[in-house]
Design a protein around this motif. Sequence first.
Motif, short mmCIF file in Angstrom:
data_model
loop_
_atom_site.label_atom_id
_atom_site.label_comp_id
_atom_site.label_asym_id
_atom_site.label_seq_id
_atom_site.Cartn_x
_atom_site.Cartn_y
_atom_site.Cartn_z
N LEU A 4 0.99 -1.14 0.03
CA LEU A 4 -0.08 -0.49 -0.08
C LEU A 4 0.77 0.97 0.42
CD1 LEU A 4 -3.17 0.34 0.28
CD2 LEU A 4 -2.44 0.61 2.55
N THR A 6 1.21 4.69 -0.08
CA THR A 6 0.80 6.29 0.31
C THR A 6 1.57 7.79 0.02
OG1 THR A 6 1.03 6.73 2.95
CG2 THR A 6 -0.83 5.37 1.89
N TYR A 7 0.82 9.24 -0.03
CA TYR A 7 2.39 10.02 -0.14
C TYR A 7 1.10 10.94 -0.13
CZ TYR A 7 0.32 9.85 -4.85
OH TYR A 7 -1.03 10.32 -5.97
N ASP A 8 1.59 12.49 0.31
CA ASP A 8 1.71 13.21 0.89
C ASP A 8 3.02 14.55 0.01
OD1 ASP A 8 -0.33 14.24 2.11
OD2 ASP A 8 0.32 14.03 4.33
N VAL A 34 -6.91 3.97 -6.14
CA VAL A 34 -7.70 3.61 -4.58
C VAL A 34 -8.61 5.24 -4.16
CG1 VAL A 34 -7.53 0.69 -4.62
CG2 VAL A 34 -6.69 2.76 -2.36
N GLN A 35 -7.82 6.11 -4.27
CA GLN A 35 -8.00 7.37 -3.13
C GLN A 35 -6.79 8.44 -4.34
OE1 GLN A 35 -7.78 6.88 0.93
NE2 GLN A 35 -9.48 5.91 0.80
N LYS A 36 -7.04 9.58 -3.94
CA LYS A 36 -6.02 10.74 -4.73
C LYS A 36 -5.00 10.39 -4.43
CE LYS A 36 -9.82 13.93 -4.66
NZ LYS A 36 -9.70 15.22 -3.58
N SER A 37 -4.29 9.77 -3.74
CA SER A 37 -3.03 9.47 -2.72
C SER A 37 -2.35 8.33 -2.40
CB SER A 37 -2.49 10.48 -1.92
OG SER A 37 -2.78 12.19 -2.81
N VAL A 38 -2.78 7.25 -2.83
CA VAL A 38 -3.16 5.77 -1.79
C VAL A 38 -3.72 4.89 -3.19
CG1 VAL A 38 -4.13 3.94 -0.31
CG2 VAL A 38 -4.79 6.25 -0.49
N GLU A 40 -2.77 1.19 -4.27
CA GLU A 40 -2.80 -0.80 -3.84
C GLU A 40 -2.39 -1.49 -5.55
OE1 GLU A 40 -6.39 -2.52 -3.71
OE2 GLU A 40 -6.73 -1.64 -1.90
N VAL A 66 6.09 9.67 1.07
CA VAL A 66 6.19 8.58 0.65
C VAL A 66 6.13 7.28 1.59
CG1 VAL A 66 6.72 6.96 -1.56
CG2 VAL A 66 6.30 9.55 -1.58
N ARG A 67 5.24 6.55 2.27
CA ARG A 67 5.01 6.16 2.73
C ARG A 67 4.67 3.51 2.17
NH1 ARG A 67 5.02 8.03 8.00
NH2 ARG A 67 4.47 6.03 9.35
N ILE A 68 5.81 3.01 2.10
CA ILE A 68 5.32 2.65 1.93
C ILE A 68 5.19 1.32 2.66
CG2 ILE A 68 5.74 0.49 0.18
CD1 ILE A 68 7.75 2.84 -1.40
N ASP B 8 -10.62 10.40 1.84
CA ASP B 8 -11.00 11.49 0.71
C ASP B 8 -12.42 12.29 0.69
OD1 ASP B 8 -8.22 11.10 -0.87
OD2 ASP B 8 -9.55 9.98 -2.98
N GLN B 35 0.53 11.08 7.46
CA GLN B 35 0.01 11.80 6.32
C GLN B 35 -1.14 12.30 6.28
OE1 GLN B 35 0.76 9.39 2.81
NE2 GLN B 35 2.73 9.63 2.90
N VAL B 38 -3.78 10.09 6.21
CA VAL B 38 -3.71 8.46 6.58
C VAL B 38 -3.79 8.23 7.80
CG1 VAL B 38 -2.16 6.16 6.09
CG2 VAL B 38 -2.86 8.26 4.53
N SER B 65 -14.44 8.56 0.48
CA SER B 65 -14.18 7.84 0.62
C SER B 65 -13.49 7.43 1.53
CB SER B 65 -13.61 6.99 -0.08
OG SER B 65 -12.48 6.27 -0.35
N ARG B 67 -11.40 3.84 3.42
CA ARG B 67 -10.72 2.51 3.74
C ARG B 67 -9.60 2.24 4.59
NH1 ARG B 67 -10.62 1.40 -1.91
NH2 ARG B 67 -9.73 -0.63 -1.47
N VAL B 79 6.81 -0.34 8.23
CA VAL B 79 7.13 0.40 6.92
C VAL B 79 8.16 1.34 6.74
CG1 VAL B 79 5.82 2.33 8.50
CG2 VAL B 79 5.24 3.27 6.02
N SER B 80 7.87 2.02 4.68
CA SER B 80 9.19 1.73 4.42
C SER B 80 8.85 3.91 4.47
CB SER B 80 9.66 2.15 2.51
OG SER B 80 9.71 0.87 2.77
N GLN B 81 9.58 5.02 4.57
CA GLN B 81 9.40 6.54 4.51
C GLN B 81 9.75 7.11 3.94
OE1 GLN B 81 8.86 7.92 8.83
NE2 GLN B 81 9.55 6.13 9.35
N ILE B 82 10.00 7.73 2.90
CA ILE B 82 10.74 8.69 1.87
C ILE B 82 10.01 9.64 1.79
CG2 ILE B 82 12.13 8.45 -0.30
CD1 ILE B 82 10.58 5.64 -1.12
#
Lengths: 96, 96
Positions: A4, A6-8, A34-38, A40, A66-68, B8, B35, B38, B65, B67, B79-82
């Motif tokens: 998953l 997600t980003y800002d 699946v969302q503006k900044s998400v 899958e 960014v988070r992964i 969202d 975020q 998030v 929405s 999730r 989590v990987s944070q960048i």
Amino acid sequence: MDLLVTYDVDTTSTTGARRLRRVAKICEGHGIRVQKSVFEIVCTEAQRVLLEHQLRETIDLQLDSVRIYPLPIRSLDTVSQIGTGVQAHHRGDQII
Amino acid sequence: MDLLVTYDVDTTSTTGARRLRRVAKICEGHGIRVQKSVFEIVCTEAQRVLLEHQLRETIDLQLDSVRIYPLPIRSLDTVSQIGTGVQAHHRGDQII
């Protein structure tokens, strides 16, 4: 593997808006929005490394985030959606 | 249990902006914001039911929405944070 992402992205400048578009474009190349900044993403370890590299090269490390999240396989199917949710069909799953 | 909540909210109206604030407030009562939209949440099953109920009552089901991803315990730590990442310390974890 299931991820998953997600980003800002800080869009207070025109360069920020450009970064945001690029980040979205990169993620679109790997998975389903699946969302503006998400997003899958179902991918291999090698694809994950590539994705992380592309994102790291694109964002402003001082301004953006960014988070992964690595998820157990098939756990993307367990999401609870409320409202205008997208049921993303990974792996070509079909409900008949 | 560990949850990841992403949302969202359609903010093209003043009522949308109000819903966005309420959704954030609800999530703040359960977990840690990592975020803009998030949250990472460590909670019990009962708390998760309450959270889902609160969010369902707050959003516009036709426009917004939410999730909720259930994650294996402690997977939030993987989590990987960048970039400007927040390392959320759940369960009072401390790195010394």
